[in-house]
Write a protein that holds these residues in place. Sequence first.
Motif, mmCIF file in Angstrom:
data_model
loop_
_atom_site.group_PDB
_atom_site.id
_atom_site.type_symbol
_atom_site.label_atom_id
_atom_site.label_comp_id
_atom_site.label_asym_id
_atom_site.label_seq_id
_atom_site.Cartn_x
_atom_site.Cartn_y
_atom_site.Cartn_z
ATOM 1 N N VAL A 212 0.823 -1.093 -0.038
ATOM 2 C CA VAL A 212 -0.143 -0.021 0.159
ATOM 3 C C VAL A 212 0.681 1.356 -0.163
ATOM 4 N N PHE A 213 0.820 1.955 -0.978
ATOM 5 C CA PHE A 213 1.686 2.916 -1.180
ATOM 6 C C PHE A 213 0.800 4.257 -0.909
ATOM 7 N N PHE A 214 1.647 5.262 -0.419
ATOM 8 C CA PHE A 214 1.102 6.711 -0.433
ATOM 9 C C PHE A 214 2.171 7.527 -1.187
ATOM 10 N N PRO A 215 2.230 8.018 -2.199
ATOM 11 C CA PRO A 215 3.110 8.566 -3.015
ATOM 12 C C PRO A 215 2.719 10.200 -2.951
ATOM 13 N N GLN A 233 7.285 9.235 -0.658
ATOM 14 C CA GLN A 233 6.367 8.207 -0.486
ATOM 15 C C GLN A 233 6.442 7.632 1.043
ATOM 16 N N VAL A 234 5.232 7.253 1.403
ATOM 17 C CA VAL A 234 5.099 6.462 2.718
ATOM 18 C C VAL A 234 4.676 5.123 2.294
ATOM 19 N N GLY A 235 5.252 3.934 2.601
ATOM 20 C CA GLY A 235 4.330 2.741 2.143
ATOM 21 C C GLY A 235 4.540 1.573 3.054
ATOM 22 N N PHE A 236 3.641 0.584 2.847
ATOM 23 C CA PHE A 236 3.740 -0.723 3.745
ATOM 24 C C PHE A 236 3.440 -2.037 2.857
ATOM 25 N N ASP A 237 4.385 -2.973 3.057
ATOM 26 C CA ASP A 237 4.103 -4.200 2.690
ATOM 27 C C ASP A 237 3.677 -5.112 3.565
ATOM 28 N N ILE A 238 2.419 -5.758 3.114
ATOM 29 C CA ILE A 238 1.663 -6.711 4.132
ATOM 30 C C ILE A 238 2.055 -8.124 3.462
ATOM 31 N N HIS A 239 2.845 -8.844 3.980
ATOM 32 C CA HIS A 239 3.390 -10.064 3.467
ATOM 33 C C HIS A 239 2.989 -11.092 4.245
ATOM 34 N N PRO A 240 1.698 -11.993 3.975
ATOM 35 C CA PRO A 240 1.421 -13.010 4.576
ATOM 36 C C PRO A 240 1.916 -14.319 4.232
ATOM 37 N N MET A 241 2.776 -15.015 5.076
ATOM 38 C CA MET A 241 3.460 -16.300 4.919
ATOM 39 C C MET A 241 2.903 -17.302 6.012
ATOM 40 N N PRO A 242 1.344 -17.615 6.034
ATOM 41 C CA PRO A 242 0.956 -18.524 7.123
ATOM 42 C C PRO A 242 1.652 -19.839 7.354
ATOM 43 N N ASP A 243 2.106 -20.215 6.220
ATOM 44 C CA ASP A 243 2.676 -21.805 6.223
ATOM 45 C C ASP A 243 4.164 -21.877 5.848
ATOM 46 N N GLN A 244 4.772 -20.591 6.210
ATOM 47 C CA GLN A 244 6.354 -20.777 5.967
ATOM 48 C C GLN A 244 7.023 -19.742 7.167
ATOM 49 N N LEU A 312 -2.047 4.209 -3.764
ATOM 50 C CA LEU A 312 -2.297 2.976 -4.633
ATOM 51 C C LEU A 312 -1.710 1.876 -4.198
ATOM 52 N N PHE A 313 -2.266 0.485 -4.767
ATOM 53 C CA PHE A 313 -2.045 -0.731 -4.337
ATOM 54 C C PHE A 313 -0.645 -1.282 -5.403
ATOM 55 N N ASN A 314 0.017 -1.931 -4.636
ATOM 56 C CA ASN A 314 1.163 -2.614 -5.762
ATOM 57 C C ASN A 314 0.861 -4.184 -5.316
ATOM 58 N N ASN A 315 0.561 -5.159 -6.282
ATOM 59 C CA ASN A 315 0.527 -6.380 -5.985
ATOM 60 C C ASN A 315 1.894 -7.160 -6.313
ATOM 61 N N ASN A 316 2.682 -7.640 -5.445
ATOM 62 C CA ASN A 316 4.171 -8.232 -6.002
ATOM 63 C C ASN A 316 4.236 -9.480 -5.626
ATOM 64 N N LEU A 317 3.174 -10.296 -5.737
ATOM 65 C CA LEU A 317 3.039 -11.848 -5.812
ATOM 66 C C LEU A 317 3.697 -12.412 -6.900
ATOM 67 N N PHE A 318 4.847 -13.449 -6.748
ATOM 68 C CA PHE A 318 5.227 -14.039 -7.985
ATOM 69 C C PHE A 318 4.520 -15.276 -7.989
ATOM 70 N N ALA A 319 3.673 -15.695 -6.911
ATOM 71 C CA ALA A 319 2.933 -16.842 -7.398
ATOM 72 C C ALA A 319 1.349 -16.578 -6.488
ATOM 73 N N GLY A 320 0.057 -17.019 -6.982
ATOM 74 C CA GLY A 320 -0.797 -16.831 -5.983
ATOM 75 C C GLY A 320 -1.464 -15.791 -6.275
ATOM 76 N N ALA A 321 -2.447 -15.063 -5.545
ATOM 77 C CA ALA A 321 -3.109 -13.807 -5.598
ATOM 78 C C ALA A 321 -3.614 -13.371 -4.169
ATOM 79 N N ASN A 322 -3.650 -11.960 -4.323
ATOM 80 C CA ASN A 322 -4.462 -11.153 -3.336
ATOM 81 C C ASN A 322 -5.682 -10.731 -3.711
ATOM 82 N N PHE A 323 -6.440 -10.667 -2.646
ATOM 83 C CA PHE A 323 -8.038 -10.435 -2.919
ATOM 84 C C PHE A 323 -8.309 -9.345 -1.878
#
Length: 455
Positions: A212-215, A233-244, A312-323
């Motif tokens: 989540v970016f605030f440019p 800018q100010v930004g956050f990366d929400i990086h869920p890794m529940p099984d890792q 704005l949002f930035n989807n940076n997944l190399f696999a899977g998807a965000n909803f």
Amino acid sequence: MRILFIVSCLFISFFVNAQIINPKEVAKRKAQDRTNGAIDRTLDKGLDKVEEGIGNIFKKKEKPEKEEKTTKKTSSKKTENEESEETEEAEESVTNNKNNTKPASKSSSESSTSQPKSSMKSYSKFDFIPGEKVVAVEDFEQDAVGDFPAKWNTNAGGEIMTIDGQKGKWLKASDRGLFFPDFVNQLPENFTMEFDMMISEDVSQNMSGLMVFFPEISKRKPTFDANFSTDPQVGFDIHPMPDQGGSTSSAWVFDKNNEKILENTIPFSWKDGEVNRVSIWRQKTRIRLYVNETKVWDLPRAFDPTLKYSMLFNNNLFAGANFITNLRIAEGAPDTRNKLITEGKLVTRGILFDVNSDKIKPESYGVLKEIGTVLKENPAVKVKIIGHTDSDGDDAKNLDLSKRRAASVKNALSAEFGIEATRMETDGKGETQPSDPNTTPQGKANNRRVEFVKL
């Protein structure tokens, strides 16, 4: 006579011959008969089981009857932002056949003993208070399943879909890139931002999750050039890794000279297989990030007060998807104490309820706690709690709903924060006193409110 004598002799001879039988032969024949009979019975039983098994293979199994859903059709209007179940199920079927993508689910052992949903108590340390006036909402109800949302833009790929077991529509961000809501421009210096988020099962190579970016608004490139990492800018990366090994969140700040003045990563708790609520609160230079009931970041000097920011949002997944869904942006810095005690009236849109229900959502705890604290510190103050709804649905039902919601707020303040019930009256106005036109989603969101009037 002679003939009679001959017949009699023949009859006696036949009778004697019939009765005189070798006992050994009789015993032998009887034993053979019993043995053959036992074998026949055994074979019959075995063949019966085989036939039964073959029959079961082709026998159509009866499915368990689904629980009947009671649906009341008392009005041609949809109730408060609620799509019909038939539409949701049809869209869900189309989406599931098309996407073959499901959100992350719990393991079999966890699902067999499902965890209870968040309660009010679990939010006891949640101090997030939404802004006073809703300026933007997005639940994608106007968009067709399979399309990219009409009010958004992107340099990547995504589509609207439904999720099995979840209500409403979601934006699925499956490609790496930027996702920008065109209806959000310059953000005020005091605002709150909330949205629901889930992730797909495949996070094996996600590297980073949803950013989540605030440019700075003049640097928000209309061509969605991803090379903005050194812009203010100010930004956050929400990086869920529940099984890792656990989830992490990064935060960073670039000043107006494009110099990085902050960057760090910390762990946080992610609820696997559930909807996670993300809340962001800016107060002038300060910004806070919450995931569910937990405060993840609190940065007191992140924003430059001389700059104007967007998002704005930035989807940076190399696999899977965000909803994501249920995006809600509100402006204003709440001042509960002054408005209730000095001005005599407090209006809040931060006490949220389940759709078409008087059940208070757990994330409302911060607002209720703030109001409860003010009432505790001013024991002589009595208030009237008044509920309001938008115009969707039947008028009489909305009036009843608003009264029940006001009563729920009173009960919560009494049960959770010890405010005497005798100090609180309740009432409901339904849709009769709108604060905004009921012609836009944000107008309807502003009309769904709770008022506290000092008596």
